[in-house]
Write a protein that holds these residues in place. Structure first.
Motif, mmCIF file in Angstrom:
data_model
loop_
_atom_site.group_PDB
_atom_site.id
_atom_site.type_symbol
_atom_site.label_atom_id
_atom_site.label_comp_id
_atom_site.label_asym_id
_atom_site.label_seq_id
_atom_site.Cartn_x
_atom_site.Cartn_y
_atom_site.Cartn_z
ATOM 1 N N THR A 59 0.865 -1.181 0.000
ATOM 2 C CA THR A 59 0.000 0.000 0.000
ATOM 3 C C THR A 59 0.898 1.227 0.000
ATOM 4 O OG1 THR A 59 -1.715 -1.160 1.234
ATOM 5 C CG2 THR A 59 -1.776 1.255 1.259
ATOM 6 N N GLU A 60 0.683 2.105 -0.948
ATOM 7 C CA GLU A 60 1.532 3.287 -1.048
ATOM 8 C C GLU A 60 1.528 4.062 0.261
ATOM 9 O OE1 GLU A 60 4.110 5.564 -3.704
ATOM 10 O OE2 GLU A 60 3.337 3.512 -3.599
ATOM 11 N N GLY A 61 2.736 4.351 0.755
ATOM 12 C CA GLY A 61 2.864 5.116 1.982
ATOM 13 C C GLY A 61 2.836 4.296 3.257
ATOM 14 N N GLU A 62 2.620 2.986 3.167
ATOM 15 C CA GLU A 62 2.577 2.186 4.390
ATOM 16 C C GLU A 62 3.941 2.168 5.069
ATOM 17 O OE1 GLU A 62 2.799 -2.282 4.390
ATOM 18 O OE2 GLU A 62 2.179 -2.031 2.289
ATOM 19 N N THR A 63 3.949 1.815 6.339
ATOM 20 C CA THR A 63 5.160 1.904 7.149
ATOM 21 C C THR A 63 5.868 0.560 7.250
ATOM 22 O OG1 THR A 63 4.251 3.702 8.471
ATOM 23 C CG2 THR A 63 6.071 2.462 9.442
ATOM 24 N N VAL A 64 7.186 0.608 7.078
ATOM 25 C CA VAL A 64 8.053 -0.535 7.333
ATOM 26 C C VAL A 64 8.956 -0.164 8.506
ATOM 27 C CG1 VAL A 64 9.821 -2.072 6.414
ATOM 28 C CG2 VAL A 64 8.061 -1.161 4.894
ATOM 29 N N THR A 65 9.056 -1.064 9.480
ATOM 30 C CA THR A 65 9.923 -0.831 10.635
ATOM 31 C C THR A 65 11.131 -1.740 10.559
ATOM 32 O OG1 THR A 65 8.023 -0.232 12.008
ATOM 33 C CG2 THR A 65 10.056 -0.824 13.153
ATOM 34 N N ILE A 66 12.320 -1.136 10.665
ATOM 35 C CA ILE A 66 13.576 -1.893 10.684
ATOM 36 C C ILE A 66 14.214 -1.663 12.046
ATOM 37 C CG2 ILE A 66 15.837 -2.233 9.621
ATOM 38 C CD1 ILE A 66 13.218 -0.307 7.704
ATOM 39 N N SER A 67 14.448 -2.740 12.785
ATOM 40 C CA SER A 67 15.004 -2.588 14.131
ATOM 41 C C SER A 67 16.181 -3.539 14.341
ATOM 42 C CB SER A 67 13.933 -2.831 15.195
ATOM 43 O OG SER A 67 13.374 -4.116 15.080
ATOM 44 N N ILE A 68 17.137 -3.060 15.148
ATOM 45 C CA ILE A 68 18.296 -3.858 15.555
ATOM 46 C C ILE A 68 18.303 -3.830 17.077
ATOM 47 C CG2 ILE A 68 20.774 -4.226 15.277
ATOM 48 C CD1 ILE A 68 20.660 -2.402 12.812
ATOM 49 N N PRO A 69 17.628 -4.782 17.725
ATOM 50 C CA PRO A 69 17.413 -4.713 19.178
ATOM 51 C C PRO A 69 18.695 -4.562 19.991
ATOM 52 C CG PRO A 69 16.012 -6.401 18.199
ATOM 53 C CD PRO A 69 16.932 -5.936 17.121
ATOM 54 N N GLU A 70 19.749 -5.289 19.653
ATOM 55 C CA GLU A 70 20.974 -5.221 20.451
ATOM 56 C C GLU A 70 21.597 -3.828 20.434
ATOM 57 O OE1 GLU A 70 25.280 -7.531 20.921
ATOM 58 O OE2 GLU A 70 23.723 -8.355 19.605
ATOM 59 N N LEU A 71 21.417 -3.121 19.322
ATOM 60 C CA LEU A 71 21.924 -1.747 19.230
ATOM 61 C C LEU A 71 20.905 -0.720 19.721
ATOM 62 C CD1 LEU A 71 23.695 -1.858 15.734
ATOM 63 C CD2 LEU A 71 24.776 -1.897 17.982
ATOM 64 N N LYS A 72 19.718 -1.225 20.101
ATOM 65 C CA LYS A 72 18.637 -0.362 20.572
ATOM 66 C C LYS A 72 18.292 0.705 19.527
ATOM 67 C CE LYS A 72 19.835 -1.102 25.430
ATOM 68 N NZ LYS A 72 20.217 -0.496 26.726
ATOM 69 N N LYS A 73 18.212 0.240 18.285
ATOM 70 C CA LYS A 73 17.912 1.125 17.168
ATOM 71 C C LYS A 73 16.679 0.628 16.430
ATOM 72 C CE LYS A 73 21.515 3.875 17.578
ATOM 73 N NZ LYS A 73 21.410 5.331 17.793
ATOM 74 N N SER A 74 15.849 1.576 16.046
ATOM 75 C CA SER A 74 14.656 1.250 15.266
ATOM 76 C C SER A 74 14.300 2.458 14.423
ATOM 77 C CB SER A 74 13.488 0.877 16.185
ATOM 78 O OG SER A 74 12.370 0.491 15.429
ATOM 79 N N VAL A 75 13.862 2.209 13.200
ATOM 80 C CA VAL A 75 13.492 3.309 12.317
ATOM 81 C C VAL A 75 12.282 2.891 11.502
ATOM 82 C CG1 VAL A 75 15.010 2.543 10.434
ATOM 83 C CG2 VAL A 75 14.385 4.951 10.612
ATOM 84 N N ASN A 76 11.414 3.847 11.218
ATOM 85 C CA ASN A 76 10.260 3.635 10.344
ATOM 86 C C ASN A 76 10.535 4.270 8.990
ATOM 87 O OD1 ASN A 76 8.754 2.329 12.347
ATOM 88 N ND2 ASN A 76 7.959 4.269 13.129
ATOM 89 N N ALA A 77 10.146 3.580 7.944
ATOM 90 C CA ALA A 77 10.303 4.105 6.586
ATOM 91 C C ALA A 77 9.013 3.881 5.827
ATOM 92 C CB ALA A 77 11.465 3.407 5.885
ATOM 93 N N ASN A 78 8.665 4.814 4.969
ATOM 94 C CA ASN A 78 7.430 4.730 4.196
ATOM 95 C C ASN A 78 7.693 4.167 2.806
ATOM 96 O OD1 ASN A 78 5.862 5.852 6.267
ATOM 97 N ND2 ASN A 78 6.370 7.929 5.607
ATOM 98 N N VAL A 79 6.756 3.365 2.334
ATOM 99 C CA VAL A 79 6.891 2.711 1.040
ATOM 100 C C VAL A 79 6.490 3.665 -0.071
ATOM 101 C CG1 VAL A 79 6.078 0.823 -0.411
ATOM 102 C CG2 VAL A 79 6.448 0.439 2.033
ATOM 103 N N GLN A 80 7.369 3.798 -1.033
ATOM 104 C CA GLN A 80 7.092 4.575 -2.240
ATOM 105 C C GLN A 80 7.407 3.702 -3.445
ATOM 106 O OE1 GLN A 80 5.744 7.614 -2.053
ATOM 107 N NE2 GLN A 80 5.929 7.685 0.197
ATOM 108 N N ASN A 81 6.411 3.466 -4.271
ATOM 109 C CA ASN A 81 6.579 2.609 -5.452
ATOM 110 C C ASN A 81 7.121 1.230 -5.089
ATOM 111 O OD1 ASN A 81 5.747 4.676 -7.295
ATOM 112 N ND2 ASN A 81 7.791 5.606 -7.098
ATOM 113 N N GLY A 82 6.626 0.690 -3.986
ATOM 114 C CA GLY A 82 6.976 -0.663 -3.584
ATOM 115 C C GLY A 82 8.258 -0.794 -2.800
#
Length: 601
Positions: free
Chosen positions: A237-260
């Motif tokens: 779905t255009e604009g939907e959110t993908v979350t990428i996280s690296i728990p051991e580094l205590k890092k997480s980021v959200n990114a929006n889908v554009q053109n897949g």
């Protein structure tokens, strides 16, 4: 003659221009299949040996519409059906047919494979039929319907079979053909066994309708504190959110889908992956409908002059070449245990580096090697003299390169993509391989490009590396068999090397043959003493090469090759291994290990 030469040059340049115009894109293969819901189709498959391809062609050599792929059954006593999978022979999958059945030892041709399986159709899911490798040409049928084909014996492929699977009983049929052809990659002439069959695992993989299909996650080129990448979503779905996280580094980021596709960047300071500490981080990718987990390492790799630099420090690659040959039983490697045996032998040898020759090895091998801290050279089978003038041959090679990089781009252990081995100089070859190198860079600019060359010149002062392909690669591989194919072993120690390029050189092959347990004087071929003398003198030669960045002698273990018929010595084995096919270590193993132990990094 001048007109012919001009025509060849124009043809090569036109071919080069055409290839440069092609876009570099990854294949559509699912990434990280072990993190997926999957059903194994491994085990016994029914087979029909079909050297005349009667199951595919009629007597006019036209394709049938009622071939063996229909898996037809007699409905009345008068029916004429001249095959029956249910009463046929069987072979194990994964596995090659050559070592499973004595009469198929040398067989090259068509064998039909059939597997019955049950399936429960579920709403809101997609199903892929995924093959890790089939050698060499596969035509795939599901429930009698052709669903696709694949060429190339060492890379994975898949088909979306959603809507084609039935509730309950299903069957899949493959026409597998390993006949060598001049236009193939590799071509008709090769120095390893042409193992036919479904040589790696087969799966049914289920995903949500909207699912994570691919991703690239690694350090930004030249950085040790920025992790960047992208995630592609099928049916997003255009604009939907993908979350990428690296728990051991205590890092997480959200990114929006554009053109897949969703792109992202994370500021972090990971512990860098290296051979002495092959650190992997759990990485979680999540959408509203799907979730994948991978273990990913972060490291930098570059060259500075004649040095290979890992994580900002010079490293010497202490390596060995490995074929995908199963220890103790021969045949294709089919299990994680067999991978670990080979890798533990390399670890015992003192290696921090392996060259996986001469084709992409299994994903299992790559992942196990990475976990054990091996730097990896991964290669496609552009081997010896293929048809460099043939655009279809180039497309085949490029596709195999794409599938290899697509599968393994997130593996920190892989530092070198190799585009060729021992190819003869020429305009068409240079164009062909330069374009492959550029294609690899477009797909992945974070790793180094190499090729193994055997085209050094020689004069009174020594050997000189001047192959024009050296301009196209980052690291030059050199195959040189002093003491075996030329010169005496003692002549090797004094050879001097020069290079036209200020680039690192890996001595990608040296060595000689020996039958384990055969002893004699050091000037007697095939004895362990002769092979040991070859190694001693070649090691002395390499100590004097100031642009040497590593080596990967040929090779870890003896392997089957139909080019090697010498009775009582070879018996169809290439005997250049440091270890016999039965796991017995030759004298040269310990000579090379002693040399590696003196190298500290």
């Amino acid at each position: 003659m001048k007109q012919i030469g001009f025509f060849l040059i124009v043809t090569a340049l036109s071919f080069n221009t055409m290839l440069n115009a092609q876009e570099a894109e990854f294949s559509n293969l699912l990434q990280n299949i072990d993190s997926r819901e999957k059903v194994s189709l491994n085990g016994l498959w029914d087979i029909i040996i079909d050297p005349l391809e009667n199951g595919y062609y009629n007597h006019r050599l036209q394709p049938k519409d009622d071939g063996y792929f229909r898996n037809a059954k007699m409905k009345s006593p008068s029916d004429l059906i001249e095959y029956n999978f249910d009463t046929s022979l069987q072979l194990m999958v994964p596995g090659d047919w050559n070592t499973q059945m004595e009469k198929l030892y040398y067989y090259e041709g068509t064998i039909w494979y059939k597997k019955d399986f049950k399936h429960t159709v579920k709403k809101d899911e997609l199903v892929y039929l995924y093959f890790e490798a089939v050698n060499y040409e596969a035509i795939v049928y599901l429930n009698g319907e052709r669903i696709g084909s694949h060429i190339g014996g060492y890379t994975p492929f898949q088909f979306d079979v959603t809507g084609k699977l039935k509730e309950g009983d299903n069957f899949v049929v493959l026409k597998v053909d390993n006949k060598r052809k001049p236009e193939n990659v590799p071509t008709v002439n090769q120095d390893w066994w042409n193992y036919g069959g479904i040589t790696r695992a087969v799966h049914l993989i289920s995903t949500p309708v909207s699912h994570i299909s691919d991703y690239s996650i690694q350090l930004s080129k030249g950085s040790t504190n920025t992790i960047e990448g992208w995630v592609t979503i099928n049916n997003a779905t255009e604009g939907e959110t993908v979350t990428i996280s690296i728990p051991e580094l205590k890092k997480s980021v959200n990114a929006n889908v554009q053109n897949g596709k969703a792109t992202f960047s994370i500021t972090a300071k990971p512990i860098l992956w290296e051979p002495k500490n092959p650190k992997l981080y759990e990485v979680v990718i999540k959408t509203n409908t799907d979730k994948l987990t991978d273990n990913i390492g972060f490291r930098t790799i570059e060259t500075k002059g004649s040095k290979i630099v890992l994580n900002g420090k010079d490293i010497f690659l202490k390596g060995i070449c490995i074929h995908e040959e199963a220890p103790f039983k021969t045949g294709r490697v089919t299990s994680v245990e067999e991978c670990k045996i080979l890798l533990n032998w390399a670890k015992d040898l003192g290696c921090n580096f392996i060259r996986l020759a001469h084709y992409p090895h299994s994903e299992t091998m790559i992942r196990e090697a990475e976990k054990m801290g091996f730097l990896i050279w991964s290669e496609i089978p552009v081997y010896w003299t293929i048809q460099f003038e043939n655009p279809d041959t180039y497309n085949n090679a490029q596709n195999q390169l794409t599938e290899m990089i697509s599968r393994d781009k997130n593996r920190a252990g892989v530092i070198l993509w190799s585009v060729a081995n021992e190819t003869p100089e020429g305009i068409a070859r240079l164009s062909f391989l330069t374009n492959l190198a550029e294609h690899a860079r477009k797909l992945d600019n974070t790793r180094l490009i190499t090729a193994a060359l055997d085209t050094q010149s020689q004069d009174n002062e020594g050997r000189f590396i001047e192959d024009p392909l050296g301009k196209a690669v980052d690291v030059i591989g050199i195959n040189n068999y002093c003491g075996w194919y030329y010169g005496s072993p003692e002549s090797c120690a004094e050879i001097k090397w020069k290079s036209a390029y200020n680039k690192p050189m890996i001595m990608s092959e040296i060595g000689g043959g020996a039958l384990f347990g055969l002893h004699g004087e050091k000037n007697e071929r095939w004895t362990e003493e002769y092979q040991a003398d070859v190694y001693k003198n070649n090691i002395e030669m390499m100590k004097n090469i100031d642009f040497l960045a590593g080596l990967s002698p040929w090779l870890l273990m003896d392997f089957l090759s139909s080019r090697r018929p010498l009775k009582r010595i070879q018996e169809d084995f290439n005997r250049k291994g440091l270890i016999s096919e039965k796991g017995m270590k030759k004298q040269s193993f310990f000579i090379l290990r002693d040399y590696y132990l003196k190298e500290n990094n």
